[in-house]
Design a protein around this motif. Structure first.
Motif, PDB file in Angstrom:
ATOM      1  N   MET A   1      59.898  -4.899  14.775  1.00 30.32           N
ATOM      2  CA  MET A   1      60.474  -5.243  15.676  1.00 30.32           C
ATOM      3  C   MET A   1      60.460  -6.902  15.940  1.00 30.32           C
ATOM      4  N   GLU A   2      61.150  -8.277  15.550  1.00 33.36           N
ATOM      5  CA  GLU A   2      61.079  -9.200  15.647  1.00 33.36           C
ATOM      6  C   GLU A   2      61.181  -9.298  17.437  1.00 33.36           C
ATOM      7  N   SER A   3      59.731 -10.558  17.840  1.00 28.95           N
ATOM      8  CA  SER A   3      59.326 -10.795  18.871  1.00 28.95           C
ATOM      9  C   SER A   3      60.437 -11.504  19.816  1.00 28.95           C
ATOM     10  N   ILE A   4      61.128 -10.732  20.725  1.00 26.06           N
ATOM     11  CA  ILE A   4      61.971 -11.922  21.272  1.00 26.06           C
ATOM     12  C   ILE A   4      61.382 -12.810  22.141  1.00 26.06           C
ATOM     13  N   LYS A   5      62.426 -13.979  21.763  1.00 34.09           N
ATOM     14  CA  LYS A   5      61.840 -15.655  21.756  1.00 34.09           C
ATOM     15  C   LYS A   5      62.202 -15.767  23.450  1.00 34.09           C
ATOM     16  N   ILE A   6      61.416 -16.240  24.010  1.00 36.39           N
ATOM     17  CA  ILE A   6      61.198 -16.512  25.618  1.00 36.39           C
ATOM     18  C   ILE A   6      61.105 -17.931  25.839  1.00 36.39           C
ATOM     19  N   LEU A   7      62.221 -18.416  27.108  1.00 31.81           N
ATOM     20  CA  LEU A   7      61.542 -20.085  28.058  1.00 31.81           C
ATOM     21  C   LEU A   7      61.373 -19.740  29.186  1.00 31.81           C
ATOM     22  N   ILE A   8      60.437 -19.873  29.687  1.00 32.19           N
ATOM     23  CA  ILE A   8      60.140 -19.540  30.733  1.00 32.19           C
ATOM     24  C   ILE A   8      60.620 -20.340  32.058  1.00 32.19           C
ATOM     25  N   ALA A   9      60.944 -20.923  33.069  1.00 29.75           N
ATOM     26  CA  ALA A   9      61.483 -22.018  34.067  1.00 29.75           C
ATOM     27  C   ALA A   9      60.833 -20.992  35.552  1.00 29.75           C
ATOM     28  N   ASP A  10      60.355 -22.414  35.848  1.00 28.82           N
ATOM     29  CA  ASP A  10      59.388 -21.941  37.231  1.00 28.82           C
ATOM     30  C   ASP A  10      58.584 -23.294  37.192  1.00 28.82           C
ATOM     31  N   ASP A  11      58.772 -23.983  38.784  1.00 34.13           N
ATOM     32  CA  ASP A  11      58.477 -24.915  39.161  1.00 34.13           C
ATOM     33  C   ASP A  11      57.153 -25.161  39.664  1.00 34.13           C
ATOM     34  N   HIS A  12      56.644 -23.577  39.496  1.00 30.08           N
ATOM     35  CA  HIS A  12      55.119 -23.529  39.649  1.00 30.08           C
ATOM     36  C   HIS A  12      54.117 -23.869  38.861  1.00 30.08           C
ATOM     37  N   VAL A  13      53.836 -24.136  38.433  1.00 27.78           N
ATOM     38  CA  VAL A  13      53.072 -24.333  36.760  1.00 27.78           C
ATOM     39  C   VAL A  13      52.007 -23.158  36.863  1.00 27.78           C
ATOM     40  N   MET A  14      50.974 -22.667  37.550  1.00 32.88           N
ATOM     41  CA  MET A  14      49.853 -21.266  37.264  1.00 32.88           C
ATOM     42  C   MET A  14      51.482 -20.157  37.527  1.00 32.88           C
ATOM     43  N   ILE A  15      51.591 -20.220  38.213  1.00 31.72           N
ATOM     44  CA  ILE A  15      52.916 -18.645  38.371  1.00 31.72           C
ATOM     45  C   ILE A  15      53.652 -18.658  36.737  1.00 31.72           C
ATOM     46  N   ALA A  16      54.214 -19.916  36.094  1.00 31.49           N
ATOM     47  CA  ALA A  16      54.330 -20.839  34.623  1.00 31.49           C
ATOM     48  C   ALA A  16      53.638 -19.456  33.683  1.00 31.49           C
ATOM     49  N   ASN A  17      52.718 -20.101  33.609  1.00 28.32           N
ATOM     50  CA  ASN A  17      51.191 -20.085  33.001  1.00 28.32           C
ATOM     51  C   ASN A  17      50.823 -18.760  33.230  1.00 28.32           C
ATOM     52  N   ALA A  18      50.739 -17.887  33.814  1.00 28.41           N
ATOM     53  CA  ALA A  18      50.234 -16.617  34.281  1.00 28.41           C
ATOM     54  C   ALA A  18      51.849 -15.513  33.742  1.00 28.41           C
ATOM     55  N   LEU A  19      52.768 -16.084  33.604  1.00 20.87           N
ATOM     56  CA  LEU A  19      53.310 -15.264  33.449  1.00 20.87           C
ATOM     57  C   LEU A  19      54.535 -15.297  32.031  1.00 20.87           C
ATOM     58  N   SER A  20      53.841 -16.446  31.269  1.00 20.38           N
ATOM     59  CA  SER A  20      53.676 -17.265  29.811  1.00 20.38           C
ATOM     60  C   SER A  20      52.121 -15.777  29.309  1.00 20.38           C
ATOM     61  N   SER A  21      51.187 -15.529  30.270  1.00 22.87           N
ATOM     62  CA  SER A  21      49.759 -15.002  29.478  1.00 22.87           C
ATOM     63  C   SER A  21      50.552 -13.827  28.990  1.00 22.87           C
ATOM     64  N   MET A  22      51.000 -13.723  29.995  1.00 18.72           N
ATOM     65  CA  MET A  22      51.543 -11.391  30.313  1.00 18.72           C
ATOM     66  C   MET A  22      52.411 -11.491  29.367  1.00 18.72           C
ATOM     67  N   LEU A  23      53.428 -11.869  29.071  1.00 21.21           N
ATOM     68  CA  LEU A  23      54.092 -11.782  28.026  1.00 21.21           C
ATOM     69  C   LEU A  23      53.945 -11.700  27.125  1.00 21.21           C
ATOM     70  N   ASN A  24      53.307 -12.798  26.944  1.00 20.66           N
ATOM     71  CA  ASN A  24      51.938 -13.181  25.338  1.00 20.66           C
ATOM     72  C   ASN A  24      51.652 -11.761  24.744  1.00 20.66           C
ATOM     73  N   ASN A  25      50.972 -11.352  26.014  1.00 16.26           N
ATOM     74  CA  ASN A  25      50.629 -10.447  25.277  1.00 16.26           C
ATOM     75  C   ASN A  25      50.684  -8.900  25.272  1.00 16.26           C
ATOM     76  N   SER A  26      52.125  -8.804  25.306  1.00 14.34           N
ATOM     77  CA  SER A  26      53.360  -7.772  24.525  1.00 14.34           C
ATOM     78  C   SER A  26      53.175  -8.235  23.472  1.00 14.34           C
ATOM     79  N   ALA A  27      54.189  -7.057  22.849  1.00 15.76           N
ATOM     80  CA  ALA A  27      53.927  -6.929  21.163  1.00 15.76           C
ATOM     81  C   ALA A  27      55.527  -7.625  21.043  1.00 15.76           C
ATOM     82  N   ILE A  28      56.480  -6.663  21.802  1.00 18.09           N
ATOM     83  CA  ILE A  28      58.248  -7.412  21.985  1.00 18.09           C
ATOM     84  C   ILE A  28      58.243  -9.176  21.809  1.00 18.09           C
ATOM     85  N   CYS A  29      57.357  -9.722  23.231  1.00 18.55           N
ATOM     86  CA  CYS A  29      57.753 -11.146  23.674  1.00 18.55           C
ATOM     87  C   CYS A  29      56.688 -12.034  23.135  1.00 18.55           C
ATOM     88  N   GLU A  30      57.133 -13.203  22.680  1.00 19.57           N
ATOM     89  CA  GLU A  30      56.783 -14.667  22.221  1.00 19.57           C
ATOM     90  C   GLU A  30      57.412 -16.157  23.204  1.00 19.57           C
TER      91      GLU A  30
END
Length: 212
Positions: free
Chosen positions: A1-30
């Motif tokens: 399955m081709e990964s789903i390309k995601i843009l995260i928009a959050d004005d809290h940098v730490m939260i955005a980075n945490a979401l990014s790291s978590m999602l990138n650990n999933s097989a379906i998310c990029e």
């Protein structure tokens, strides 16, 4: 399955980075991009190839809690949007879905809930995580503002959320006199109070969680 390309928009940098790291650990998310402001989000929406947008609420530069959805859709009408927010009042959740968001995920939800929301949004399908489904449930069709048009509801909630008269005029696109007429002739009879009492009325109706 081709990964789903995601843009995260959050004005809290730490939260955005945490979401990014978590999602990138999933097989379906990029996660292909992260935005921390409205201008950044809109610029990247124009230039990046994105399948799903995961967006926080309450960005500076937008009017009202859910204004970011309208702002993004003006640039990217076909955007598949997931709202990821700490806000949890029923009105906000319902408003997000009504404006076209495909899912609403609380930031304290199980990470698997967000990944499932991404999977469904990638297919263009609306999704309710279990905690949100439990909240909207039978209340999904209950509307304490029944009797008001969508424009009248929007005027009411903009004032509840702290918008100035000038911001409401710009957002709705009608004159100050027309807005005052809506308040006095349409909104006031439904909510039972003048503009100065809108926020308290909204709290009593369960549309907001607290008063500043």
């Amino acid at each position: 399955m081709e990964s789903i390309k995601i843009l995260i928009a959050d004005d809290h940098v730490m939260i955005a980075n945490a979401l990014s790291s978590m999602l990138n650990n999933s097989a379906i998310c990029e996660v292909v991009s992260v935005a921390h402001s409205v201008d950044d989000l809109l610029e990247q929406a124009k230039t990046q190839k994105v399948d799903v947008f995961i967006v926080d609420l309450g960005f500076k530069g937008t009017v009202g809690d859910v204004g970011i959805i309208d702002v993004l859709r003006k640039v990217k009408p076909e955007a598949k949007i997931i709202i990821c927010s700490m806000r949890s009042n029923l009105h906000t959740i319902k408003a997000c879905y009504k404006l076209g968001a495909l899912a609403f995920v609380n930031k304290d939800s199980n990470p698997d809930d967000l990944i499932k929301a991404v999977e469904m949004a990638g297919k263009g399908e609306r999704y309710f995580i279990p905690s949100v489904l439990a909240q909207v449930g039978e209340a999904w069709m209950d509307d304490p503002l029944e009797g008001l048009s969508e424009r009248e509801k929007k005027v009411f909630m903009l004032f509840v959320e702290g918008a100035s008269m000038e911001e409401v005029i710009e957002e709705i696109g009608i004159s100050k006199q027309s807005i005052n007429n809506l308040i006095n002739e349409r909104i006031k009879p439904v909510v039972g109070t003048s503009r100065s009492g809108f926020k308290e009325a909204a709290r009593k109706m369960g549309l907001i969680e607290y008063i500043d």
